[in-house]
Design a protein around this motif. Structure first.
Motif, PDB file in Angstrom:
ATOM      1  N   THR A 120       0.832  -1.202   0.000  1.00  0.00           N
ATOM      2  CA  THR A 120       0.000   0.000   0.000  1.00  0.00           C
ATOM      3  C   THR A 120       0.868   1.254   0.000  1.00  0.00           C
ATOM      4  O   THR A 120       0.627   2.190  -0.752  1.00  0.00           O
ATOM      5  CB  THR A 120      -0.942   0.005   1.222  1.00  0.00           C
ATOM      6  OG1 THR A 120      -1.687  -1.208   1.227  1.00  0.00           O
ATOM      7  CG2 THR A 120      -1.898   1.181   1.164  1.00  0.00           C
ATOM      8  N   ILE A 189       0.163  -3.813   3.983  1.00  0.00           N
ATOM      9  CA  ILE A 189      -1.204  -3.796   3.445  1.00  0.00           C
ATOM     10  C   ILE A 189      -2.100  -3.011   4.402  1.00  0.00           C
ATOM     11  O   ILE A 189      -2.228  -3.356   5.578  1.00  0.00           O
ATOM     12  CB  ILE A 189      -1.783  -5.221   3.284  1.00  0.00           C
ATOM     13  CG1 ILE A 189      -0.965  -6.059   2.299  1.00  0.00           C
ATOM     14  CG2 ILE A 189      -3.238  -5.144   2.832  1.00  0.00           C
ATOM     15  CD1 ILE A 189      -1.117  -5.686   0.854  1.00  0.00           C
ATOM     16  N   ASP A 192      -7.029   0.556   0.783  1.00  0.00           N
ATOM     17  CA  ASP A 192      -6.823   1.571  -0.245  1.00  0.00           C
ATOM     18  C   ASP A 192      -7.571   1.145  -1.506  1.00  0.00           C
ATOM     19  O   ASP A 192      -7.822  -0.043  -1.723  1.00  0.00           O
ATOM     20  CB  ASP A 192      -5.328   1.730  -0.547  1.00  0.00           C
ATOM     21  CG  ASP A 192      -5.013   3.038  -1.279  1.00  0.00           C
ATOM     22  OD1 ASP A 192      -5.868   3.937  -1.285  1.00  0.00           O
ATOM     23  OD2 ASP A 192      -3.912   3.146  -1.845  1.00  0.00           O
ATOM     24  N   TYR A 203      -8.917  -6.347  -2.436  1.00  0.00           N
ATOM     25  CA  TYR A 203      -7.662  -5.605  -2.533  1.00  0.00           C
ATOM     26  C   TYR A 203      -6.488  -6.476  -2.086  1.00  0.00           C
ATOM     27  O   TYR A 203      -5.456  -6.552  -2.762  1.00  0.00           O
ATOM     28  CB  TYR A 203      -7.762  -4.348  -1.668  1.00  0.00           C
ATOM     29  CG  TYR A 203      -6.505  -3.519  -1.570  1.00  0.00           C
ATOM     30  CD1 TYR A 203      -5.928  -2.946  -2.700  1.00  0.00           C
ATOM     31  CD2 TYR A 203      -5.906  -3.281  -0.333  1.00  0.00           C
ATOM     32  CE1 TYR A 203      -4.780  -2.171  -2.603  1.00  0.00           C
ATOM     33  CE2 TYR A 203      -4.765  -2.509  -0.225  1.00  0.00           C
ATOM     34  CZ  TYR A 203      -4.206  -1.959  -1.369  1.00  0.00           C
ATOM     35  OH  TYR A 203      -3.070  -1.194  -1.264  1.00  0.00           O
ATOM     36  N   LYS A 207      -3.178  -7.996  -4.332  1.00  0.00           N
ATOM     37  CA  LYS A 207      -1.779  -7.879  -3.933  1.00  0.00           C
ATOM     38  C   LYS A 207      -1.091  -9.247  -3.880  1.00  0.00           C
ATOM     39  O   LYS A 207       0.065  -9.399  -4.282  1.00  0.00           O
ATOM     40  CB  LYS A 207      -1.671  -7.201  -2.564  1.00  0.00           C
ATOM     41  CG  LYS A 207      -2.064  -5.726  -2.554  1.00  0.00           C
ATOM     42  CD  LYS A 207      -1.098  -4.874  -3.355  1.00  0.00           C
ATOM     43  CE  LYS A 207      -1.303  -3.401  -3.115  1.00  0.00           C
ATOM     44  NZ  LYS A 207      -0.456  -2.561  -3.981  1.00  0.00           N
ATOM     45  N   ASN A 338      -3.223   8.299   0.303  1.00  0.00           N
ATOM     46  CA  ASN A 338      -4.161   7.592   1.164  1.00  0.00           C
ATOM     47  C   ASN A 338      -3.877   7.939   2.613  1.00  0.00           C
ATOM     48  O   ASN A 338      -2.870   8.569   2.939  1.00  0.00           O
ATOM     49  CB  ASN A 338      -4.109   6.073   0.919  1.00  0.00           C
ATOM     50  CG  ASN A 338      -2.734   5.498   1.204  1.00  0.00           C
ATOM     51  OD1 ASN A 338      -2.204   5.611   2.304  1.00  0.00           O
ATOM     52  ND2 ASN A 338      -2.145   4.869   0.198  1.00  0.00           N
TER      53      ASN A 338
END
Length: 456
Positions: A120, A189, A192, A203, A207, A338
């Protein structure tokens, strides 16, 4: 794959889409490049590029849905900004037409080892740092991907003895298939892009795809301090090399006292002191740990790793010192798109902060960011479409020192008038830039211009 005369449709006329279209055309494919913007919308800034593409025989489909031609295509390549749940993409999948990311296309044509870095936060800094270390070891190192240079823009020049270092976003990972890096890394992580991925679980799953094709001959670097990264271990078939800032490990890369320490294979030694790093903040210690783990796995000698670690000054737009005006320090952290990245920016400051924030709404919850304000942020200046949402959250948390600005220039002027000698002004938006700017880079550049203009 045989490319001659294949029908390839590329979706998205941004940098990676254009690069993919040119590459496929040079390979002999019949290429169509689609974008929902009309020719009239694109021509003002892209006239020369449009002429070049059409001169190569690439057919442009502008301002039209590509759904009617999907069934005639052999391959579809998606730009990262294009959602995978669009109707024509779902149709292609039902028809078993491959849908690739630009990263997959680059990988299929690449003959050298690849380092792939996601997470992230910290991707760009870590990728840049790894790139510098790898270049010191092998000058024929190519830094590509989400960092700004499309993989497909470089892949024809890459030789078997070269090395690729790639920053990979969750968007790019959604449509990989055979992508198999020699070293993968997931830095951390946190929630986001939930407006795109819909759920946190989606999400995380995106990843995790970075290591799905790896085997025991490969390496996977994971953050031991991140609970979600720790849970990923059971899914990884590659050799796992953990890193930790918070605890000493039986094996891996960690902080021991004031040292970045490696205990892996034949190495059991300190690399350098954390105090020798020129990049600020605990998060940058973590980035340095990850970069050390990655490059040690790639066979880089410890002395080369140390030399670059202690000379590396960071990346543009990430807690970047801009100037001091009338005793006030100005920092550009435009890449904090973010909440978690923006929290890191606040933590890195050593002075009272006049904070400039706000931007495009990605479905974020700003509570944790606002919780960092007491005793750190003396005033908040807001821009962009999230302004009212952030104000509501701040008021709920008892923070009322807030101003609104209609432009970034106005925000900088307001911040200057509020800050006093000994303060800092920090642009760290906690939001994407696309409501007002082309990119976080443009936002950061305009901030720096506004700061320089304060001196008249």
């Amino acid at each position: 794959m045989e490319w001659q005369k294949k029908n390839i449709l590329i979706i998205g006329m941004a940098r990676s889409g254009i690069s993919s279209a040119k590459l496929c055309s040079r390979l002999g494919a019949n290429v169509k490049l689609q974008d929902m913007k009309t020719r009239e919308e694109l021509i003002a800034n892209m006239a020369e590029e449009i002429n070049l593409l059409e001169g190569m025989g690439i057919q442009l489909i502008l301002g039209e849905d590509p759904e009617p031609i999907i069934d005639t295509q052999d391959l579809i390549i998606l730009s990262p900004g294009v959602p995978t749940d669009l109707g024509f993409i779902q149709k292609a999948k039902r028809m078993n037409i491959p849908v690739w990311s630009e990263i997959e296309l680059g990988y299929v044509l690449c003959s050298c080892p690849i380092v792939a870095i996601t997470g992230t936060n910290g991707k760009t800094t870590t990728t840049t740092l790894v790139g510098e270390i790898m270049k010191a070891y092998n000058p024929n190192t190519h830094v590509v991907g989400n960092i700004g240079t499309p993989f497909t823009e470089r892949v024809e020049q890459i030789k078997q003895t070269d090395i690729v270092v790639a920053e990979i976003s969750s968007f790019q990972l959604e449509t990989i298939h055979t992508f198999k890096p020699k070293v993968s890394a997931i830095l951390n992580i946190t929630p986001d892009h939930l407006n795109r991925h819909k759920t946190y679980e989606n999400y995380i799953s995106a990843k995790e795809r970075i290591f799905e094709n790896q085997d025991s001959s490969d390496f996977c670097i994971l953050d031991e301090d991140d609970e979600i990264c720790r849970k990923m271990k059971e899914k990884v078939r590659a050799q796992i090399v953990p890193f930790s800032r918070k605890k000493e490990l039986d094996k891996g890369v960690f902080v021991k006292g004031d040292e970045i320490y490696v205990k892996w294979n034949e190495i059991n030694a300190g690399i350098c002191k954390t105090s020798d790093l020129q990049i600020l903040g605990d998060h940058n210690v973590e980035n340095a740990l990850a970069a050390t783990a990655i490059t040690i796995c790639m066979g880089v000698p410890a002395e080369v790793v140390k030399k670059i670690l202690i000379s590396f000054k960071g990346v543009e737009h990430r807690i970047e010192y801009v100037d001091t005006v009338e005793g006030v320090q100005y920092y550009n952290d435009s890449k904090a798109t973010n909440v978690d990245a923006a929290i890191i920016g606040i933590k890195a400051m050593k002075r009272p902060i006049v904070l400039i924030g706000g931007g495009m709404d990605k479905g974020a919850d700003f509570t944790e960011w606002v919780n960092m304000f007491p005793d750190r942020v003396k005033h908040l200046v807001l821009i962009g479409e999230t302004t009212d949402q952030i104000i509501q959250t701040a008021h709920e948390k008892g923070f009322f020192n807030i101003s609104k600005a209609s432009s970034l220039n106005e925000a900088v002027t307001l911040a200057k008038n509020i800050a006093v000698s000994g303060d800092c002004v920090l642009l760290s938006p906690a939001c994407a830039s696309w409501d007002m700017f082309k990119s976080y880079e443009e936002r950061g550049d305009l901030f720096k211009q506004a700061v320089y203009a304060l001196k008249g």
